[in-house]
Motif scaffolding. Structure first.
Motif, short mmCIF file in Angstrom:
data_model
loop_
_atom_site.label_atom_id
_atom_site.label_comp_id
_atom_site.label_asym_id
_atom_site.label_seq_id
_atom_site.Cartn_x
_atom_site.Cartn_y
_atom_site.Cartn_z
N VAL A 192 0.86 -1.18 0.00
CA VAL A 192 0.00 0.00 0.00
C VAL A 192 0.89 1.23 0.00
CG1 VAL A 192 -1.85 1.23 1.21
CG2 VAL A 192 -1.73 -1.27 1.31
N PRO A 193 0.59 2.28 -0.80
CA PRO A 193 1.44 3.47 -0.85
C PRO A 193 1.64 4.08 0.53
CG PRO A 193 -0.16 3.52 -2.62
CD PRO A 193 -0.54 2.37 -1.73
N GLU A 194 2.84 4.61 0.78
CA GLU A 194 3.15 5.21 2.07
C GLU A 194 3.09 6.73 2.01
OE1 GLU A 194 6.59 3.66 3.94
OE2 GLU A 194 5.82 1.61 3.97
N ARG A 195 2.58 7.29 0.95
CA ARG A 195 2.36 8.72 0.87
C ARG A 195 1.20 8.98 -0.07
NH1 ARG A 195 4.39 10.95 -3.83
NH2 ARG A 195 5.77 9.63 -5.08
N GLY A 196 0.69 10.22 -0.06
CA GLY A 196 -0.43 10.56 -0.89
C GLY A 196 0.00 11.10 -2.24
N GLY A 197 -0.98 11.65 -2.96
CA GLY A 197 -0.70 12.22 -4.27
C GLY A 197 -0.48 13.72 -4.20
N SER A 198 -0.81 14.42 -5.27
CA SER A 198 -0.56 15.86 -5.33
C SER A 198 -1.62 16.67 -4.62
CB SER A 198 -0.51 16.29 -6.80
OG SER A 198 -1.81 16.28 -7.36
N GLY A 199 -2.74 16.06 -4.30
CA GLY A 199 -3.85 16.79 -3.70
C GLY A 199 -4.77 17.42 -4.73
N ALA A 200 -4.68 16.97 -5.98
CA ALA A 200 -5.51 17.54 -7.04
C ALA A 200 -6.99 17.33 -6.79
CB ALA A 200 -5.11 16.94 -8.39
N VAL A 201 -7.33 16.27 -6.07
CA VAL A 201 -8.73 16.00 -5.74
C VAL A 201 -8.90 16.23 -4.24
CG1 VAL A 201 -10.58 14.30 -5.73
CG2 VAL A 201 -8.96 14.36 -7.62
N THR A 202 -9.73 17.20 -3.89
CA THR A 202 -9.90 17.63 -2.51
C THR A 202 -10.98 16.82 -1.81
OG1 THR A 202 -11.59 19.27 -3.08
CG2 THR A 202 -9.27 19.98 -3.19
N PRO A 203 -11.06 16.90 -0.47
CA PRO A 203 -12.16 16.23 0.24
C PRO A 203 -13.53 16.69 -0.25
CG PRO A 203 -10.45 16.86 1.79
CD PRO A 203 -10.06 17.46 0.47
N GLU A 204 -13.66 17.99 -0.51
CA GLU A 204 -14.94 18.50 -0.98
C GLU A 204 -15.35 17.89 -2.33
OE1 GLU A 204 -13.11 21.53 1.75
OE2 GLU A 204 -12.41 20.31 0.07
N MET A 205 -14.36 17.68 -3.19
CA MET A 205 -14.65 17.08 -4.49
C MET A 205 -15.11 15.63 -4.35
SD MET A 205 -11.39 18.77 -6.47
CE MET A 205 -11.62 17.95 -8.05
N LEU A 206 -14.52 14.90 -3.43
CA LEU A 206 -14.94 13.51 -3.21
C LEU A 206 -16.35 13.45 -2.65
CD1 LEU A 206 -11.68 11.86 -1.81
CD2 LEU A 206 -12.68 11.59 -4.09
N ILE A 207 -16.68 14.36 -1.75
CA ILE A 207 -18.03 14.40 -1.20
C ILE A 207 -19.05 14.67 -2.30
CG2 ILE A 207 -19.59 15.70 0.31
CD1 ILE A 207 -17.22 16.04 2.24
N ALA A 208 -18.72 15.62 -3.17
CA ALA A 208 -19.62 15.93 -4.29
C ALA A 208 -19.78 14.74 -5.22
CB ALA A 208 -19.08 17.14 -5.06
N THR A 209 -18.71 14.00 -5.44
CA THR A 209 -18.78 12.80 -6.29
C THR A 209 -19.70 11.76 -5.69
OG1 THR A 209 -16.56 13.15 -7.20
CG2 THR A 209 -17.45 10.92 -7.31
#
Length: 409
Positions: free
Chosen positions: A89-106
């Motif tokens: 499993v990756p030990e770090r995240g990505g660039s942050g291009a997709v925000t928490p708010e965007m995931l909630i909207a999805t």
């Protein structure tokens, strides 16, 4: 266009600007992963098989991913604990291009008519992005969550996330698995938060894993929270068809594209010279009938035996390179050392999976070469069922003979 091809095209278009530093990920995962995987495997042997219910929840989404008690993640901070260093499993995240708010909207856009409240999310800047909320279609509140990750497509976690568990190991109401066009694997599972209490909160899940290791895992409950919450409806709100549509939606592609590749999962080494299940059966005393059998990876198998006095579950793990855990495994209890240096630990205790009157007998061994063989027997056909006999079908002496057999060398 098949889902896999569509996702691949989206990832190539979206991910051109993201740097994954893959070599560093692979090296770091290899160094840290082997010992952590060994410890997780050792703990899993003590508690039973490496089942979907354990690994899928605790391995891929550690730190309260499912949005229940203790998740500690919010839209405001976008922070939360990651995977705890689990290999594969990756030990770090990505660039942050997709925000928490965007995931909630999805998530809101993919649900049927109703309200979504109490939302929580982590964006792709974090190790294990997810979104969850309490959905109400007018028939009762339900916690729903979707987790996104990348895993090693050739590792053990991939199989464990997408293969139906045996009802002997994980009681459930239904499970299907299929390979979609393009090679992605889909699991649809109808189970419970506590499998041994099937009248308790239901947990229905859909898990999609692509051949490149992109993972989408959706969960829903018939309660407003995964745990410590009253049941609000007979079943979760989404049918299995809707759950499938949720995880196969292309609306998640942008978030998946922002995730770094997972490190290669250290392989689970199976003993050479043959099949674990076949050798276990060859070591059984005469007069025992095998009424059910199954396995979970190359180093674990279980049998349900019947000697005419009631069914009895027997399980075995055969693991290589476990010598560095000798202190953890054999540092206490009734431990003896054989002339060849093999450590032997025998235990009798009460079953821990909820079955009424269940006893658990086990013999754990560790050879100087690092080969570990641990055999367990129960006085019930599953650890979750009530006892079907007074004692297991195998005596402690027979368990010891199996665990110390030269056939494992």
């Amino acid at each position: 266009m098949p889902f896999e091809d569509d996702l691949g095209q989206a990832l190539r278009q979206t991910g051109d600007g993201f740097s994954t530093d893959q070599r560093a990920l692979l090296d770091g995962g290899e160094r840290r992963g082997r010992r952590r995987l060994a410890r997780r495997r050792a703990a899993a042997v003590t508690g039973g098989a490496l089942t979907l219910a354990l690994v899928a929840t605790a391995g891929a989404y550690a730190g309260g991913l499912l949005g229940g008690s203790g998740s500690g993640a919010s839209v405001a901070s976008g922070k939360g604990s990651g995977n705890g260093g689990d290999p594969g499993v990756p030990e770090r995240g990505g660039s942050g291009a997709v925000t928490p708010e965007m995931l909630i909207a999805t998530l809101k856009g993919l649900l049927p008519a109703g309200t979504l409240t109490d939302t929580r999310a982590r964006g792709t800047k974090d190790q294990a992005p997810y979104v969850s909320g309490v959905f109400d279609d007018g028939k009762g509140r339900s916690q729903i969550s979707v987790g996104l990750s990348r895993i090693d497509p050739k590792g053990t976690m991939f199989k464990q996330m997408t293969d139906c568990p045996s009802p002997t190991q994980v009681p459930h109401d239904g499970c299907t698995e299929e390979t979609l066009p393009g090679g992605a694997r889909l699991l649809l599972f109808r189970g419970y938060v506590y499998p041994d209490r099937r009248s308790d909160t239901k947990n229905w899940r859909a898990t999609l894993a692509t051949k490149d290791g992109y993972l989408i895992d959706a969960n829903e409950h018939n309660a407003a929270a995964e745990k410590d919450s009253g049941i609000t409806r007979p079943n979760p709100p989404l049918t299995m068809a809707r759950m499938k549509a949720l995880v196969t939606s292309d609306k998640w592609h942008a978030a998946l594209a922002d995730l770094p590749a997972a490190p290669i999962e250290p392989p689970v080494e199976a003993p050479s010279g043959g099949n674990v299940q076949g050798r276990l059966i060859s070591l059984l005393p005469k007069g025992l009938k095998v009424v059910e059998k199954g396995d979970d990876g190359p180093d674990y198998t279980f049998l349900v035996l019947d000697d005419g006095k009631g069914e009895s579950l027997v399980q075995i793990n055969v693991q290589s390179n476990m010598g560095d855990l000798a202190g953890d495994l054999f540092g206490s209890g009734d431990v003896t050392t054989l002339p060849d240096g093999t450590k032997v630990k025998a235990e009798k205790k009460v079953g821990e999976k909820g079955g009424e009157g269940v006893v658990w007998w086990s013999v754990d061994t560790l050879r100087p070469s690092g080969l570990r063989v641990v055999v367990s027997a129960f006085n019930a056909p599953t650890q979750h069922a009530a006892a079907s006999r007074e004692t297991p079908a195998l005596t402690m002496e027979q368990l010891r003979a199996i665990a110390t057999s030269v056939k494992w060398k």
